[in-house]
Design a protein around this motif. Structure first.
Motif, PDB file in Angstrom:
ATOM      1  N   ASP A   4       0.804  -1.208   0.000  1.00  0.00           N
ATOM      2  CA  ASP A   4       0.000   0.000   0.000  1.00  0.00           C
ATOM      3  C   ASP A   4       0.844   1.267   0.000  1.00  0.00           C
ATOM      4  OD1 ASP A   4      -2.418   1.175  -0.145  1.00  0.00           O
ATOM      5  OD2 ASP A   4      -2.580   1.470   2.015  1.00  0.00           O
ATOM      6  N   ASP A   5       1.954   1.154   0.616  1.00  0.00           N
ATOM      7  CA  ASP A   5       2.786   2.353   0.672  1.00  0.00           C
ATOM      8  C   ASP A   5       3.843   2.420  -0.421  1.00  0.00           C
ATOM      9  OD1 ASP A   5       3.859   0.102   1.663  1.00  0.00           O
ATOM     10  OD2 ASP A   5       5.079   1.101   3.176  1.00  0.00           O
ATOM     11  N   ALA A   6       3.865   1.417  -1.204  1.00  0.00           N
ATOM     12  CA  ALA A   6       4.859   1.429  -2.282  1.00  0.00           C
ATOM     13  C   ALA A   6       4.184   1.949  -3.540  1.00  0.00           C
ATOM     14  CB  ALA A   6       5.392   0.017  -2.503  1.00  0.00           C
ATOM     15  N   ASN A   7       4.257   3.217  -3.686  1.00  0.00           N
ATOM     16  CA  ASN A   7       3.609   3.823  -4.838  1.00  0.00           C
ATOM     17  C   ASN A   7       4.122   3.341  -6.188  1.00  0.00           C
ATOM     18  OD1 ASN A   7       1.907   5.533  -3.290  1.00  0.00           O
ATOM     19  ND2 ASN A   7       3.732   6.734  -2.811  1.00  0.00           N
ATOM     20  N   HIS A   8       5.294   2.886  -6.177  1.00  0.00           N
ATOM     21  CA  HIS A   8       5.825   2.435  -7.463  1.00  0.00           C
ATOM     22  C   HIS A   8       5.440   1.010  -7.826  1.00  0.00           C
ATOM     23  CE1 HIS A   8       8.599   1.194  -4.385  1.00  0.00           C
ATOM     24  NE2 HIS A   8       9.220   0.408  -5.229  1.00  0.00           N
ATOM     25  N   ARG A   9       4.728   0.384  -6.934  1.00  0.00           N
ATOM     26  CA  ARG A   9       4.307  -0.983  -7.232  1.00  0.00           C
ATOM     27  C   ARG A   9       2.804  -0.993  -7.443  1.00  0.00           C
ATOM     28  NH1 ARG A   9       9.179  -2.900  -8.383  1.00  0.00           N
ATOM     29  NH2 ARG A   9      10.530  -3.171  -6.574  1.00  0.00           N
TER      30      ARG A   9
END
Length: 596
Positions: free
Chosen positions: A518-523
């Motif tokens: 959720d916090d990995a915007n790049h994923r």
DNA sequence: TTTAGGG
DNA sequence: CCCTAAA
């Protein structure tokens, strides 16, 4: 393919589910293959027929032509023939006649593009046919505008400048103005032709865009509601030049899609983009990387007010030094970096008049003579030099032109490419929306400029600076058009992914994303899905064949187990509690190079 | 927007 | 990673 899928389950001694074919959720697999026709063939066919028609008589109807073209567009998805026109009417200017070197406000845009694959194409069999094809397209295009178009094809390359302007009047009495000098280049495998649209001045009653010299009488395409002659000359040009692509819609779609990619990103990267570029007569830049975009500025003067329509900016000269062994790709990145660096900071714009930079920001437009030398007016982006500065923007306020420009194309999208206008002078100013989109080019396709995005900013207050934010985006924009940088999954990420999939299954990537990334915007969830796919594959091949950071075997085992499990229990999203029997059943194998 | 798959 | 048809 089939074997591939089976392989996923095979080799795994845990849960071997009978290979239950997953109901394909999408059937796009082969939808668009096979039946497509080589664009070239279509072109040739269309051109051929047209040639015939025109040669024998004037009987062919516009409808027929149109139809054919439509077909080709349809069939050739990847190499569309786009034609677009944006007729505009201006009432303020009354130009005498159009000399080629004369700058004429842009009243309309005729854009045409043929984008045949330069390679892979069967050698064209008939040059003239191809040439005609392009003409036809243009014709068709004009026709749509309700103009009568007469085209004369010529194979010679001179004669491009002639009287470009005769006026023109359609049967309906509608004036068609094409003051935009358009340059069209079509590279048809071996056949290089260039079509030039010349300006049609409104002042002239009959606009003629004659095809200079033409050996081929058959190249006449009468039968349109209006009379417009378009000069056409064949010329060769370098391979890098691609054709102008114009379909706004198409590009808009692409742009939109591009943006989508970032929907997960917290920041609105896709915000707006302006393009960098400049206007005409700026001194020629020879920097290797100078991405000169086509510039074109619309200049309008009306009742004491001046309107500017900047379609593109020229990027300041850039110097890049790289070892000869560098790859083209690295060069591209370098250029992007350089451009980004310049555009990344505060935006500064320089105003050039007749090639000279106007430094006194307090001078009025009137004083500078801008109003009278519109054709030599140019803008250039500047790096954060102390001197430059936002002051330049005050220029705009001065002109108080709030009026939205007439009919500017909603999205004059153009790609900046490496395009060297044959003529690098004022004339260039007249070229409109030239697009060069060649990946092979080292030129980085800078984002297009949306005139509307810039012009509206005119106001006389700091508001003008509001553009700056946009420019920030601009810099990102260039990134947008690029492939995301590769970011390999770390072992911990893989673990998180595995864990999530074990509990959620393989059909809820959105949830997996939220749960573990959720916090990995790049994923994005698509990324996760893709990663899972590769993990499954990785797990099913021998360790020797694996690449990249090695993933612990136990994790891979879990991947296989989970894959197997969810594979057979596919589409069972509900069972919220489905513990993954996988875990339990998972054959605890110690890594080894078994597999097969 | 998500999912599912091919590229 | 990208692109996209389908849903």
């Amino acid at each position: 393919m089939v074997s591939k899928k089976r392989r996923h389950n095979g080799g795994f001694d845990g849960f071997l589910s009978p290979v239950v074919p997953k109901a394909p959720r999408s059937a796009h697999k082969k939808s668009s293959t096979g039946s497509e026709v080589c664009p070239f063939e279509l072109l040739a066919a269309v051109a051929g027929q047209l040639l015939q028609e025109s040669g024998s008589s004037v009987s062919s109807t516009g409808l027929e032509r149109k139809k054919q073209i439509t077909i080709s567009e349809k069939c050739v998805k990847k190499e569309p023939i786009e034609v677009k026109i944006n007729p505009l009417r201006l009432d303020y200017l009354d130009h005498g006649c159009c000399g080629e070197s004369e700058f004429v406000p842009e009243h309309s845009n005729i854009e045409l593009k043929l984008e045949p694959p330069l390679k892979d194409l069967p050698q064209s069999d008939n040059d003239s046919a191809l040439e005609h094809a392009s003409i036809v397209t243009a014709t068709d295009f004009l026709k749509e505008v309700g103009a009568n178009v007469k085209l004369e094809a010529s194979s010679d390359k001179n004669g491009i400048d002639g009287d470009l302007c005769d006026a023109n009047m359609d049967t309906n009495g509608t004036k068609v103005q094409t003051d935009t000098v358009e340059k069209l280049s079509v590279d048809l495998t071996g056949v290089k032709s260039r079509v030039n649209h010349h300006q049609l001045n409104k002042s002239c009653k009959n606009a003629h865009l004659p095809f200079y010299s033409d050996p081929a009488p058959g190249a006449y395409f009468p039968r349109h509601r209006k009379n417009v002659k378009i000069g056409h000359a064949v010329k060769s040009f370098d391979q890098n030049r691609k054709n102008i692509y114009m379909r706004e819609r198409y590009q808009a779609e692409i742009a939109a899609k591009r943006r989508k990619k970032f929907h997960h990103s917290s920041k609105p990267d896709y915000v707006q983009e302006t393009s960098s570029e400049s206007i005409s007569n700026t001194p020629k830049e020879k920097a290797v990387t100078s991405s000169v975009i086509n510039h074109k500025s619309l200049f309008q003067a009306k009742d004491g007010h001046v309107k500017f329509s900047i379609k593109s900016f020229k990027v300041p000269e850039l110097y890049i030094e790289m070892p000869e062994t560098s790859t083209v790709g690295s060069l591209k990145r370098k250029v992007v970096e350089a451009v980004t660096a310049i555009l990344g900071g505060d935006l500064h714009v320089g105003v050039l008049l007749q090639g000279n930079k106007i430094k006194d920001d307090n001078t009025t437009l009137q004083q500078t003579g801008i109003a009278l030398n519109s054709d030599t007016l140019g803008f250039i982006l500047e790096s954060n030099l102390p001197q430059a500065s936002h002051k330049e923007l005050t220029l705009l306020p001065t002109c108080e032109n709030h009026e939205p420009l007439p009919s500017l194309p909603a999205s004059p999208i153009m790609d900046a490419g490496f395009l060297k206008p044959p003529i690098d002078s004022p004339v260039a100013t007249c070229f409109n929306n030239q697009i060069e989109n060649n990946q092979e080019n080292k030129q980085e396709p800078l984002e297009v400029v949306d005139t509307k995005a810039i012009v509206p900013v005119t106001p006389l207050n700091p508001e003008a600076l509001a553009i700056v934010p946009l420019n920030h985006k601009v810099s990102k924009k260039s990134e947008l058009s690029q492939r995301r940088t590769r970011r390999p999954f770390s072992v911990s990420e893989v673990e998180a992914l595995v864990e999530a999939v074990e509990t959620l299954g393989t059909g809820r990537w959105r949830d997996v994303k939220i749960r573990a990334f959720d916090d990995a915007n790049h994923r994005t969830y698509v990324d996760l899905k893709d990663k899972w796919k590769t993990l499954v594959h990785t797990a099913s091949i021998s360790p020797q064949q694996r690449r990249g950071e090695p993933v612990p075997q136990d994790l891979l085992d879990r991947v296989l187990a989970a894959h197997s499990f969810w594979y057979q229990n596919q589409s069972k999203p509900h069972g919220k509690h489905q513990t993954e029997p996988v875990q339990t059943q998972r054959p605890v194998k110690v890594c080894s190079g078994f597999e097969a």
